[in-house]
Design an enzyme around this catalytic site. Structure first.
Site, PDB file in Angstrom:
ATOM      1  N   ASN A  11       0.880  -1.169   0.000  1.00 57.03           N
ATOM      2  CA  ASN A  11       0.000   0.000   0.000  1.00 57.03           C
ATOM      3  C   ASN A  11       0.916   1.217   0.000  1.00 57.03           C
ATOM      4  O   ASN A  11       1.417   1.626   1.039  1.00 57.03           O
ATOM      5  CB  ASN A  11      -0.886  -0.049   1.247  1.00 57.03           C
ATOM      6  CG  ASN A  11      -1.854   1.111   1.320  1.00 57.03           C
ATOM      7  OD1 ASN A  11      -1.763   2.052   0.526  1.00 57.03           O
ATOM      8  ND2 ASN A  11      -2.772   1.053   2.263  1.00 57.03           N
ATOM      9  N   LYS A  18       3.083   0.742   3.274  1.00 56.70           N
ATOM     10  CA  LYS A  18       2.712  -0.280   4.256  1.00 56.70           C
ATOM     11  C   LYS A  18       2.754  -1.609   3.524  1.00 56.70           C
ATOM     12  O   LYS A  18       2.374  -1.681   2.356  1.00 56.70           O
ATOM     13  CB  LYS A  18       1.279  -0.046   4.750  1.00 56.70           C
ATOM     14  CG  LYS A  18       1.148   1.131   5.683  1.00 56.70           C
ATOM     15  CD  LYS A  18      -0.253   1.138   6.290  1.00 56.70           C
ATOM     16  CE  LYS A  18      -0.705   2.566   6.477  1.00 56.70           C
ATOM     17  NZ  LYS A  18      -2.103   2.804   6.305  1.00 56.70           N
ATOM     18  N   ARG A  94      -2.454  -1.927  -3.609  1.00 54.34           N
ATOM     19  CA  ARG A  94      -3.644  -1.092  -3.462  1.00 54.34           C
ATOM     20  C   ARG A  94      -3.495   0.088  -4.428  1.00 54.34           C
ATOM     21  O   ARG A  94      -2.498   0.800  -4.398  1.00 54.34           O
ATOM     22  CB  ARG A  94      -3.737  -0.561  -2.037  1.00 54.34           C
ATOM     23  CG  ARG A  94      -4.888   0.391  -1.878  1.00 54.34           C
ATOM     24  CD  ARG A  94      -4.894   1.011  -0.502  1.00 54.34           C
ATOM     25  NE  ARG A  94      -6.045   1.884  -0.377  1.00 54.34           N
ATOM     26  CZ  ARG A  94      -6.026   3.032   0.286  1.00 54.34           C
ATOM     27  NH1 ARG A  94      -4.939   3.444   0.888  1.00 54.34           N
ATOM     28  NH2 ARG A  94      -7.109   3.764   0.343  1.00 54.34           N
ATOM     29  N   HIS A 183     -12.534   3.376  -0.456  1.00 57.49           N
ATOM     30  CA  HIS A 183     -12.584   2.364   0.613  1.00 57.49           C
ATOM     31  C   HIS A 183     -13.302   1.094   0.126  1.00 57.49           C
ATOM     32  O   HIS A 183     -13.809   0.320   0.940  1.00 57.49           O
ATOM     33  CB  HIS A 183     -13.363   2.855   1.862  1.00 57.49           C
ATOM     34  CG  HIS A 183     -12.715   3.958   2.627  1.00 57.49           C
ATOM     35  ND1 HIS A 183     -13.452   4.963   3.237  1.00 57.49           N
ATOM     36  CD2 HIS A 183     -11.426   4.209   2.913  1.00 57.49           C
ATOM     37  CE1 HIS A 183     -12.632   5.792   3.862  1.00 57.49           C
ATOM     38  NE2 HIS A 183     -11.398   5.369   3.677  1.00 57.49           N
ATOM     39  N   GLY A 213     -12.996   5.636   9.865  1.00 58.22           N
ATOM     40  CA  GLY A 213     -11.598   5.736  10.278  1.00 58.22           C
ATOM     41  C   GLY A 213     -11.246   7.214  10.294  1.00 58.22           C
ATOM     42  O   GLY A 213     -12.112   8.066  10.533  1.00 58.22           O
ATOM     43  N   ASN A 214      -9.992   7.524  10.007  1.00 59.83           N
ATOM     44  CA  ASN A 214      -9.664   8.949   9.853  1.00 59.83           C
ATOM     45  C   ASN A 214     -10.368   9.470   8.602  1.00 59.83           C
ATOM     46  O   ASN A 214     -10.983  10.524   8.616  1.00 59.83           O
ATOM     47  CB  ASN A 214      -8.144   9.121   9.789  1.00 59.83           C
ATOM     48  CG  ASN A 214      -7.750  10.546  10.121  1.00 59.83           C
ATOM     49  OD1 ASN A 214      -8.420  11.219  10.906  1.00 59.83           O
ATOM     50  ND2 ASN A 214      -6.703  11.014   9.496  1.00 59.83           N
ATOM     51  N   ARG A 244     -11.449  16.009   6.915  1.00 58.27           N
ATOM     52  CA  ARG A 244     -12.231  16.435   5.734  1.00 58.27           C
ATOM     53  C   ARG A 244     -13.634  16.839   6.158  1.00 58.27           C
ATOM     54  O   ARG A 244     -14.240  16.194   7.021  1.00 58.27           O
ATOM     55  CB  ARG A 244     -12.332  15.312   4.703  1.00 58.27           C
ATOM     56  CG  ARG A 244     -11.021  14.899   4.097  1.00 58.27           C
ATOM     57  CD  ARG A 244     -11.242  13.941   2.924  1.00 58.27           C
ATOM     58  NE  ARG A 244     -10.001  13.279   2.563  1.00 58.27           N
ATOM     59  CZ  ARG A 244      -9.773  11.974   2.708  1.00 58.27           C
ATOM     60  NH1 ARG A 244     -10.713  11.172   3.172  1.00 58.27           N
ATOM     61  NH2 ARG A 244      -8.613  11.471   2.372  1.00 58.27           N
ATOM     62  N   ASP A 285      -8.657  12.849  16.593  1.00 53.79           N
ATOM     63  CA  ASP A 285      -8.685  11.509  17.184  1.00 53.79           C
ATOM     64  C   ASP A 285      -9.909  11.370  18.083  1.00 53.79           C
ATOM     65  O   ASP A 285     -10.079  12.123  19.040  1.00 53.79           O
ATOM     66  CB  ASP A 285      -7.395  11.280  17.981  1.00 53.79           C
ATOM     67  CG  ASP A 285      -7.242   9.814  18.357  1.00 53.79           C
ATOM     68  OD1 ASP A 285      -8.221   9.207  18.854  1.00 53.79           O
ATOM     69  OD2 ASP A 285      -6.148   9.266  18.147  1.00 53.79           O
ATOM     70  N   VAL A 334     -12.558   4.117  14.233  1.00 57.74           N
ATOM     71  CA  VAL A 334     -13.623   4.656  15.079  1.00 57.74           C
ATOM     72  C   VAL A 334     -14.753   3.621  15.199  1.00 57.74           C
ATOM     73  O   VAL A 334     -15.221   3.319  16.304  1.00 57.74           O
ATOM     74  CB  VAL A 334     -14.169   5.979  14.494  1.00 57.74           C
ATOM     75  CG1 VAL A 334     -15.351   6.485  15.310  1.00 57.74           C
ATOM     76  CG2 VAL A 334     -13.074   7.027  14.420  1.00 57.74           C
ATOM     77  N   GLY A 335     -15.181   3.081  14.091  1.00 59.73           N
ATOM     78  CA  GLY A 335     -16.315   2.155  14.093  1.00 59.73           C
ATOM     79  C   GLY A 335     -16.064   0.912  14.933  1.00 59.73           C
ATOM     80  O   GLY A 335     -16.972   0.397  15.581  1.00 59.73           O
ATOM     81  N   ASN A 337     -13.862   0.712  17.499  1.00 56.56           N
ATOM     82  CA  ASN A 337     -13.424   0.975  18.885  1.00 56.56           C
ATOM     83  C   ASN A 337     -14.295   1.933  19.687  1.00 56.56           C
ATOM     84  O   ASN A 337     -14.275   1.880  20.914  1.00 56.56           O
ATOM     85  CB  ASN A 337     -12.000   1.547  18.863  1.00 56.56           C
ATOM     86  CG  ASN A 337     -11.003   0.538  18.338  1.00 56.56           C
ATOM     87  OD1 ASN A 337     -10.832  -0.511  18.926  1.00 56.56           O
ATOM     88  ND2 ASN A 337     -10.386   0.856  17.222  1.00 56.56           N
ATOM     89  N   GLU A 387      -8.210  -4.769   5.055  1.00 51.67           N
ATOM     90  CA  GLU A 387      -8.020  -4.461   3.639  1.00 51.67           C
ATOM     91  C   GLU A 387      -6.851  -5.250   3.048  1.00 51.67           C
ATOM     92  O   GLU A 387      -6.900  -5.650   1.884  1.00 51.67           O
ATOM     93  CB  GLU A 387      -7.806  -2.950   3.470  1.00 51.67           C
ATOM     94  CG  GLU A 387      -9.103  -2.187   3.689  1.00 51.67           C
ATOM     95  CD  GLU A 387      -8.914  -0.685   3.873  1.00 51.67           C
ATOM     96  OE1 GLU A 387      -8.559  -0.276   4.996  1.00 51.67           O
ATOM     97  OE2 GLU A 387      -9.099   0.054   2.909  1.00 51.67           O
TER      98      GLU A 387
HETATM   99  P1  AMP Z   1      -8.197   4.259  10.723  1.00 51.03           P
HETATM  100  O1  AMP Z   1      -8.124   5.362   9.703  1.00 51.03           O
HETATM  101  O2  AMP Z   1      -9.192   3.204  10.406  1.00 51.03           O
HETATM  102  O3  AMP Z   1      -6.848   3.713  11.102  1.00 51.03           O
HETATM  103  O4  AMP Z   1      -8.762   4.946  12.075  1.00 51.03           O
HETATM  104  C1  AMP Z   1      -7.992   5.869  12.803  1.00 51.03           C
HETATM  105  C2  AMP Z   1      -8.885   6.598  13.787  1.00 51.03           C
HETATM  106  O5  AMP Z   1      -9.552   5.645  14.650  1.00 51.03           O
HETATM  107  C3  AMP Z   1      -8.135   7.504  14.766  1.00 51.03           C
HETATM  108  O6  AMP Z   1      -7.929   8.777  14.205  1.00 51.03           O
HETATM  109  C4  AMP Z   1      -9.097   7.567  15.934  1.00 51.03           C
HETATM  110  O7  AMP Z   1      -9.999   8.653  15.756  1.00 51.03           O
HETATM  111  C5  AMP Z   1      -9.881   6.286  15.875  1.00 51.03           C
HETATM  112  N1  AMP Z   1      -9.592   5.372  16.969  1.00 51.03           N
HETATM  113  C6  AMP Z   1      -8.592   4.469  17.057  1.00 51.03           C
HETATM  114  N2  AMP Z   1      -8.658   3.802  18.227  1.00 51.03           N
HETATM  115  C7  AMP Z   1      -9.722   4.289  18.906  1.00 51.03           C
HETATM  116  C8  AMP Z   1     -10.325   4.024  20.185  1.00 51.03           C
HETATM  117  N3  AMP Z   1      -9.819   3.097  21.016  1.00 51.03           N
HETATM  118  N4  AMP Z   1     -11.405   4.736  20.513  1.00 51.03           N
HETATM  119  C9  AMP Z   1     -11.918   5.666  19.695  1.00 51.03           C
HETATM  120  N5  AMP Z   1     -11.408   5.957  18.483  1.00 51.03           N
HETATM  121  C10 AMP Z   1     -10.320   5.288  18.090  1.00 51.03           C
END
Ligand code: AMP
Length: 402
Positions: A11, A18, A94, A183, A213-214, A244, A285, A334-335, A337, A387
């Site tokens: 990726n 990555k 990717r 995605h 996610g972010n 964004r 975050d 986010v989804g 966690n 992914e």
């Molecule tokens: P991703 O782009 O899928 O890697 O998601 C990254 C984002 O996930 C981070 O910027 C956080 O906002 C969120 N995140 C990661 N871990 C947690 C957690 N334990 N609780 C809430 N949000 C989380």
């Protein structure tokens, strides 16, 4: 001789790579790693050999993707997993933008490279890096199939009514303006895994996937086929994201230019890099935002509320698009966690058959799981995305058959 069963997944971002090496016999990871800050003096490679559990780091300048991939190849070789191994079946890449042309994973040849290059105007940040990754990998193993797996491919099934913007089609076609979605690898994997969790075939279920996610996007998947998604020509459209804005009145852009005196690059940076949760409250975050909300921080609370309001609107919209919904699946950082996000997104939607069980929602884990009460009409699920595994699976399916 037995046929090769390993796939290296790459990726490649603008300044990072990555990677994961997988063995497709049991879909296990053999090595994982990341190179960051390529092109700077402070490049860093972090490599983990899964078998031995050993993690190694290299720090120091790596001039370009070529140097980075050679360093990765060196680390893999130290673990006896070198790129020259006859067990390597293919390298899966990717690729962010495949336009309308690429509806499936594709073995790379010169025509494919030309087409990915032609898409650079609609993916100026991503496709050049993806191309560099492919070309570098070709130099390292010219004999090996390189497979491009496109973020947009899963969404190419969207009907024209969902894929087109309401602008003159001649202008749209001339400039290749339409809703492509992104995605896709994650939406494909998670919608399938959700069906598996329900004990059904993907063709039998309608799923709303929320990849939070972010970057963040939602999709409506009918019987395994994507019929709508929230990102558009670029990943800027749709949900509120880390940095964004997601959806806004396009006239905001005219206003910022005419009245705010900003030029196009400044507006682009504002909307892509300095908006969303970060623009609203200074943090992107979700952990930090929740901590601030718990402490009574009003700015963080407003950011959270705007994020949830948009998410709810998309759940409602995709409910209407699908007509019948069997499951809503939360995925990505986010989804997977943030229980508070899941609870708030579904709150008040009992009329749609959606509810979250507080105890189930509080459980943490790496496995796909249901968080709705048994009585709920619609399943609500947490389904961790993967992914890299999906890219490896698609790559191997294309080249692994002997
Ligand atoms: P991703 O782009 O899928 O890697 O998601 C990254 C984002 O996930 C981070 O910027 C956080 O906002 C969120 N995140 C990661 N871990 C947690 C957690 N334990 N609780 C809430 N949000 C989380």
């Amino acid at each position: 001789m037995t046929s090769p069963t390993r796939v290296l997944v790459l990726n490649s971002g603008s300044s990072s790579v990555k990677y994961q090496l997988l063995d497709m016999r049991d879909r296990s990871r053999l090595a994982v790693g990341l190179v960051e800050r390529i092109g700077e003096r402070t490049s860093r490679l972090k490599h983990t050999c899964v078998g031995s559990g050993e993690t190694r780091e290299q720090n120091g300048p790596m001039a370009d993707h070529g140097a980075a991939l050679k360093a990765v190849a060196g680390e893999l070789a130290k673990d006896g997993l070198g790129l020259d191994s006859p067990e390597l079946a293919a390298i899966g890449h990717r690729v962010v933008h495949g336009g309308e042309f690429f509806t499936e994973p594709t073995v790379v040849d010169d025509t494919v490279l030309i087409e990915i290059e032609r898409l650079i105007p609609v993916a100026p940040l991503h496709n050049p890096a993806n191309l560099t990754g492919i070309r570098t990998a070709q130099e390292l193993r010219p004999d090996l199939p390189q497979v491009a797996v496109f973020d947009t491919a899963f969404h190419t099934t969207m009907p024209e009514s969902a894929a087109r913007y309401a602008i003159d089609p001649r202008i749209a076609d001339r400039h290749r303006i339409r809703r492509y979605g992104f995605h896709g690898t994650s939406h494909a994997y998670v919608s399938r895994e959700t069906a598996r969790l329900l004990g059904k075939d993907p063709s039998e279920v309608n799923v709303i996937v929320l990849h939070l996610g972010n970057g963040a996007s939602a999709s409506a998947v009918r019987g395994g086929v994507c019929v709508d998604t929230s990102m558009g020509l670029t990943p800027l459209e749709g949900l509120v994201m880390g940095t964004r804005s997601g959806d806004l009145d396009p006239a905001v852009i005219f206003h910022l230019a005419r009245v705010g005196g900003m030029d196009m690059d400044e507006i682009d940076t504002l909307l892509n890099k300095r908006s969303g949760l970060f623009g609203l409250c200074g943090d992107n975050d979700m952990r930090e935002i929740r901590r601030r909300v718990e402490e009574g921080d009003e700015q963080a609370k407003l950011a959270f509320d705007i994020y949830i309001h948009r998410l709810k609107k998309y759940i409602g919209a995709y409910y209407a698009v699908l007509g019948r919904v069997d499951a809503v699946a939360f995925t990505a950082g986010v989804g997977e966690n943030a229980a508070a996000v899941r609870e708030a997104a579904v709150a008040g939607l009992e009329g749609l058959g959606l509810a979250v069980d507080a105890d189930l929602n509080a459980v943490r884990g790496d496995e796909a799981r249901l968080i709705s009460p048994d009585s709920a009409r619609v399943a609500v699920a947490v389904v961790p995305t993967d992914e890299e595994l999906e890219i490896a699976t698609q790559t191997y399916a294309l080249v692994g058959r002997e």
